[in-house]
Design an enzyme around this catalytic site. Structure first.
Site, PDB file in Angstrom:
ATOM      1  N   LYS A   9       0.832  -1.196   0.000  1.00 38.63           N
ATOM      2  CA  LYS A   9       0.000   0.000   0.000  1.00 38.63           C
ATOM      3  C   LYS A   9       0.871   1.252   0.000  1.00 38.63           C
ATOM      4  CE  LYS A   9      -3.395   2.415   2.874  1.00 38.63           C
ATOM      5  NZ  LYS A   9      -2.575   3.651   2.902  1.00 38.63           N
ATOM      6  N   LYS A  14       7.258   0.553   1.569  1.00 39.38           N
ATOM      7  CA  LYS A  14       7.869  -0.367   0.610  1.00 39.38           C
ATOM      8  C   LYS A  14       9.112   0.229  -0.040  1.00 39.38           C
ATOM      9  CE  LYS A  14       4.782   0.859  -3.201  1.00 39.38           C
ATOM     10  NZ  LYS A  14       5.195   2.231  -2.975  1.00 39.38           N
ATOM     11  N   LYS A  40       5.110   8.833  -7.676  1.00 32.73           N
ATOM     12  CA  LYS A  40       5.812   9.776  -6.801  1.00 32.73           C
ATOM     13  C   LYS A  40       7.300   9.846  -7.119  1.00 32.73           C
ATOM     14  CE  LYS A  40       4.838   8.186  -2.705  1.00 32.73           C
ATOM     15  NZ  LYS A  40       4.272   6.890  -3.098  1.00 32.73           N
ATOM     16  N   ASP A 127      -1.697  -0.247  -4.197  1.00 31.21           N
ATOM     17  CA  ASP A 127      -3.098   0.120  -3.976  1.00 31.21           C
ATOM     18  C   ASP A 127      -3.964  -0.304  -5.162  1.00 31.21           C
ATOM     19  OD1 ASP A 127      -3.163   2.295  -1.516  1.00 31.21           O
ATOM     20  OD2 ASP A 127      -1.276   2.292  -2.601  1.00 31.21           O
TER      21      ASP A 127
END
Length: 259
Positions: A9, A14, A40, A127
Site C-alpha cells: 500500500k 515499501k 511519486k 493500492d
C-alpha cells in the site's frame, strides 16, 4: 539474476524496504538495479544522497529526443543503478502507463544486457494492481514478489488484493509471492493481525522490520539506514532478508540443475 517485485500500500514503507534491501545486496557485493514504479518517483532518493532522479515520464514529456541510458539511469550508493518511471501530469492520463513506457524503454536500450545486474528490484505501488501496475507480475520481469504490510487495516486490505491478483496469474507461470515483509507500525494487536493474515493466505513472513527512529534519521540525511548505520540492529534485519533471498535463489538454482 534475481528479479523481485516489492508491492505494498502507498505509504506503508515499501520504498524504504526496497532501498535498504538494495543497499544490503550491494554491500554483499552484488550488482543491483532498482526500478521505482510509482508516480511519486521517490523510490531511489535515499540511494542518491537525497537528490531526486528525473523520472522517465518527465524526460519523455520535456524532451524532443529519445532518451539514452545516461538520461534515465543514475548510480547510487554501493553502485546500485537507479531508474524511476514517474507518472503523467497530475489529473491527466494513467499512471500505470508510465510503467509500461519505462519497461519498453528498458528493453529498447538493453539495460539488463549493459549492466548485467545480479539483482533487479521493482518497487511497485500496490493500492491498484491492474494495467501497468501489474506488468512486473504478468510480463515476466519479476520472478518473486514480496508484499510489505503492517497490521493496519488498509495495509492488510491492499496486501490481500495483491495476493489475489497474483493468484489470478498462477496458471500462467508468472511471478509468485515469496513472502511477507512485516513493517511494524506499532498498532494494537499488530503481530496477531499480520500473523493471522499470513496463515490464512499461506504466505510466510520472511522479513520483520521493527519501527525505528534510526531509519527516519538516516532518511532525513538522504541515505538508507544500511548506509548510515550498517552495524545497527535495524540494518541487520535488512541484511537478514537479503541473505535469505540469496539462499533461496541458490537453492532454487540447484533444484533446477538436478531436474
Amino acid at each position: 539474476m534475481i528479479k523481485i517485485a516489492i508491492y505494498g500500500k502507498g505509504g506503508i514503507g515499501k520504498s524504504t524496504v526496497t532501498a535498504n534491501l538494495a543497499a544490503a545486496f550491494a554491500m554483499r557485493g552484488k550488482k543491483v538495479l532498482q526500478i521505482g514504479c510509482d508516480p511519486k518517483a521517490d523510490s531511489t532518493i535515499n540511494l542518491l544522497g537525497g537528490e531526486p532522479l528525473e523520472p522517465v515520464m518527465n524526460f519523455l514529456r520535456d524532451h524532443d529526443r529519445e532518451p539514452e541510458i545516461n538520461d534515465i539511469v543514475r548510480t547510487g550508493f554501493g553502485g546500485v543503478q537507479c531508474i524511476e518511471t514517474g507518472g503523467p501530469t497530475p489529473g491527466i492520463g494513467c499512471a500505470g502507463r508510465g510503467i509500461i513506457a519505462t519497461f519498453n524503454l528498458i528493453d529498447d536500450l538493453r539495460i539488463f544486457r549493459k549492466f548485467q545486474p545480479d539483482i533487479v528490484l521493482y518497487d511497485v505501488l500496490g493500492d491498484v494492481v491492474c494495467g501497468g501496475f501489474a506488468v512486473p507480475i504478468r510480463e515476466g520481469y519479476a520472478e518473486d514478489i514480496l508484499i510489505v504490510t503492517s497490521g493496519e487495516k488498509m495495509a492488510l486490505y491492499a496486501a490481500n488484493n495483491i495476493r489475489t491478483a497474483v493468484d489470478n496469474f498462477a496458471d500462467r507461470g508468472y511471478a509468485s509471492v515469496k513472502g511477507i515483509v512485516f513493517n511494524h507500525r506499532n498498532v494494537p494487536r499488530e503481530e496477531e493481525k499480520v500473523g493471522e493474515f499470513a496463515r490464512n493466505a499461506g504466505i510466510p513472513i520472511v522479513g520483520d522490520i521493527p519501527r525505528s527512529d534510526e531509519i527516519i534519521e538516516c532518511e532525513e540525511d538522504g541515505m538508507t539506514v544500511v548506509q548510515g548505520l550498517p552495524e545497527s540492529e535495524i540494518s541487520g534485519k535488512f541484511f537478514e532478508l537479503a541473505d535469505f533471498l540469496l539462499k533461496e535463489h541458490e537453492k532454487k538454482r540447484k533444484e533446477e540443475q538436478v531436474q
